[in-house]
Write a protein that holds these residues in place. Structure first.
Motif, mmCIF file in Angstrom:
data_model
loop_
_atom_site.group_PDB
_atom_site.id
_atom_site.type_symbol
_atom_site.label_atom_id
_atom_site.label_comp_id
_atom_site.label_asym_id
_atom_site.label_seq_id
_atom_site.Cartn_x
_atom_site.Cartn_y
_atom_site.Cartn_z
ATOM 1 N N THR A 183 -0.696 -3.580 -6.451
ATOM 2 C CA THR A 183 -0.533 -2.807 -5.219
ATOM 3 C C THR A 183 -1.707 -1.844 -5.075
ATOM 4 O O THR A 183 -2.505 -1.652 -5.995
ATOM 5 N N HIS A 184 -1.795 -1.222 -3.905
ATOM 6 C CA HIS A 184 -2.930 -0.344 -3.606
ATOM 7 C C HIS A 184 -2.437 1.053 -3.240
ATOM 8 O O HIS A 184 -1.330 1.221 -2.726
ATOM 9 N N GLY A 241 -2.425 0.807 5.307
ATOM 10 C CA GLY A 241 -1.991 2.195 5.118
ATOM 11 C C GLY A 241 -1.673 2.912 6.404
ATOM 12 O O GLY A 241 -0.771 3.762 6.442
ATOM 13 N N LEU A 259 -3.758 4.542 -1.165
ATOM 14 C CA LEU A 259 -4.697 5.253 -0.300
ATOM 15 C C LEU A 259 -4.308 6.719 -0.361
ATOM 16 O O LEU A 259 -3.180 7.075 -0.011
ATOM 17 N N SER A 263 -9.280 5.057 -2.315
ATOM 18 C CA SER A 263 -8.262 4.038 -2.532
ATOM 19 C C SER A 263 -8.539 3.346 -3.861
ATOM 20 O O SER A 263 -9.680 3.312 -4.327
ATOM 21 N N SER A 307 -6.384 -1.341 2.070
ATOM 22 C CA SER A 307 -5.601 -0.101 1.965
ATOM 23 C C SER A 307 -5.581 0.676 3.270
ATOM 24 O O SER A 307 -4.574 1.309 3.609
ATOM 25 N N VAL A 365 0.840 -1.202 0.000
ATOM 26 C CA VAL A 365 0.000 0.000 0.000
ATOM 27 C C VAL A 365 0.875 1.251 0.000
ATOM 28 O O VAL A 365 1.809 1.364 0.800
ATOM 29 N N ARG A 403 -6.746 0.102 -6.714
ATOM 30 C CA ARG A 403 -5.749 -0.919 -7.017
ATOM 31 C C ARG A 403 -4.996 -0.520 -8.288
ATOM 32 O O ARG A 403 -5.596 -0.184 -9.303
#
Length: 416
Positions: free
Chosen positions: A359-360, A249, A362, A352, A245, A214, A354
């Motif tokens: 990966t993510h 995060g 935020l 948020s 996330s 994240v 992808r």
């Protein structure tokens, strides 16, 4: 101003041909008269960057004329929204890249319009002669490429497919082909499949691995808002894999653990509600019940903490009021505007999504500017509409990753 470059895993533009072209030509002498008549008010015609890029030399007027033509050409790409005054010339501006090539930058209002047409970007070409300036604008469509799993579920396991298609048609149906709506629905099913897989895998990842998948943007602004001590209202919705996330995060700024509280409805069965609450608490978040919790919310804000307010769900009266959402009335919570007005807490949008590599992200955006009105009721409506617009902006940036299965426009008949 922002450029709509938030393309998601289901989208690509490199192999996409323009779907519409617009040309505009203006007389340089006409623009010269405009510039002379509005010498102290050029910001009503051009952005600060456009005025600066035009310079002060002999080519200044021709440069401004080309930019004026570019704005008009962009408006011609969206005649309906232009006629309704949804967008104006000032929603488009010409910026240069590091090589000096012109590009179109847009305001959030225009980005939402582009998003509802599934337009990824506008390419621009400028030229001028001694007497005229001409701009050619090209609309580049997003190419939606659903995963195999998304196509399979759409065809064979169509969970709430009717609701998803109705919602998508409300937002996109007037602007794109039905085949594009189906592709977007398939991409959404692919997102749901990934979401389920991620939630299962996430439980078995190490803390270091969770943090690494994240990326958090806007942390300095959030820390600054916490340090101001006025509390924070975080405006968000069901974007991307929000649980992954947020839980991962928060490890990027652990100094606020215990100071962010999620507002949510109680759910049944009770054991499931308790399980979700326990998971949030273990990650360092508080949980506040949505119903009958106004006093608790205000107390939390006054203590300088943050309330995460999921704002994209249908709200019935008396908690909700009818406010425009993607051009149609939708029951929307009024409490966020009321709390912001009563406490002075900033409203910070967050979303948020992808990335194509799995990966993510935020992201916390800049606080929304409060909209004031002598009439308290109108002030609530104006600010609630602004909150809905912030949600719209996050949706059109990654359309397949929003929660289309929810009946956001409950009790509103679908448009034909």
């Amino acid at each position: 101003m922002t450029t709509p470059n938030h393309l998601s895993a289901a989208e690509a533009v490199s192999d996409t041909a323009p779907d519409r072209c617009a040309v505009d030509t203006v007389e340089i002498a006409r623009v010269a008269r405009l510039v002379e008549a509005m010498s102290g008010e050029l910001d009503k015609l051009f952005s600060h960057q456009e005025i600066e890029d035009a310079g002060q030399g002999p080519g200044r007027i021709a440069s401004l004329a080309a930019r004026f033509a570019a704005k008009e050409a962009c408006l011609k790409l969206f005649p309906r929204e232009t006629a309704l005054n949804t967008i104006t010339a000032m929603d488009f501006s010409v910026v240069k890249d590091e090589y000096g090539a012109p590009h179109i930058s847009v305001t959030p209002a225009a980005e939402i319009v582009l998003g509802r047409h599934l337009v990824a970007e506008i390419k621009i070409s400028l030229t001028h002669s001694e007497t005229t300036a001409t701009a050619v604008a090209l609309r580049i469509q997003r190419t939606i490429k659903p995963s195999w799993g998304g196509r399979f579920i759409f065809r064979w396991l169509p969970y709430r497919r009717k609701v998803i298609l109705e919602n998508l048609n409300r937002v996109y149906g007037a602007n794109v082909e039905a085949s594009q709506i189906d592709l977007l629905a398939q991409a959404h099913y692919g997102h749901l499949l990934k979401l389920l897989k991620e939630l299962i895998q996430f439980r078995f990842l190490s803390a270091a691995r969770k943090k690494s998948i994240v990326r958090v943007e806007g942390v300095p602004g959030m820390i600054e808002a916490f340090e101001a001590g006025r509390g924070i209202l975080i405006l968000t919705g069901h974007f991307g894999n929000f649980e992954v996330s947020t839980v991962a995060g928060i490890e990027h700024f652990p100094q606020v653990k215990g100071r962010i509280h999620f507002l949510r409805r109680p759910i049944k069965p009770k054991w499931l509600s308790d399980l979700l609450t326990r998971r949030f608490n273990q990650a360092g978040f508080g949980v506040v019940g949505r119903r009958g919790s106004l006093e608790e919310i205000v107390s939390t804000i006054e203590a300088g903490d943050a309330i995460v307010f999921p704002f994209d769900q249908y709200a019935r009266r008396p908690e909700g009021i009818e406010v425009e959402f993607f051009g149609q009335a939708a029951g929307t919570y009024k409490s966020m505007a009321v709390i912001a007005m009563a406490t002075g807490a900033p409203v910070i949008p967050a979303a948020s999504w992808r990335e194509p590599d799995g990966t993510h992200v935020l992201k916390f955006f800049a606080p929304l500017k409060p909209l004031l009105d002598d009439d308290v009721g109108q002030e609530i409506i104006k600010n609630t509409r602004a909150y809905n617009q912030a949600i719209e902006l996050s949706i059109v940036r990654h359309p397949e990753q929003w929660w289309w299965v929810h009946r956001r426009w409950k009790n509103q008949k679908p448009r034909r």
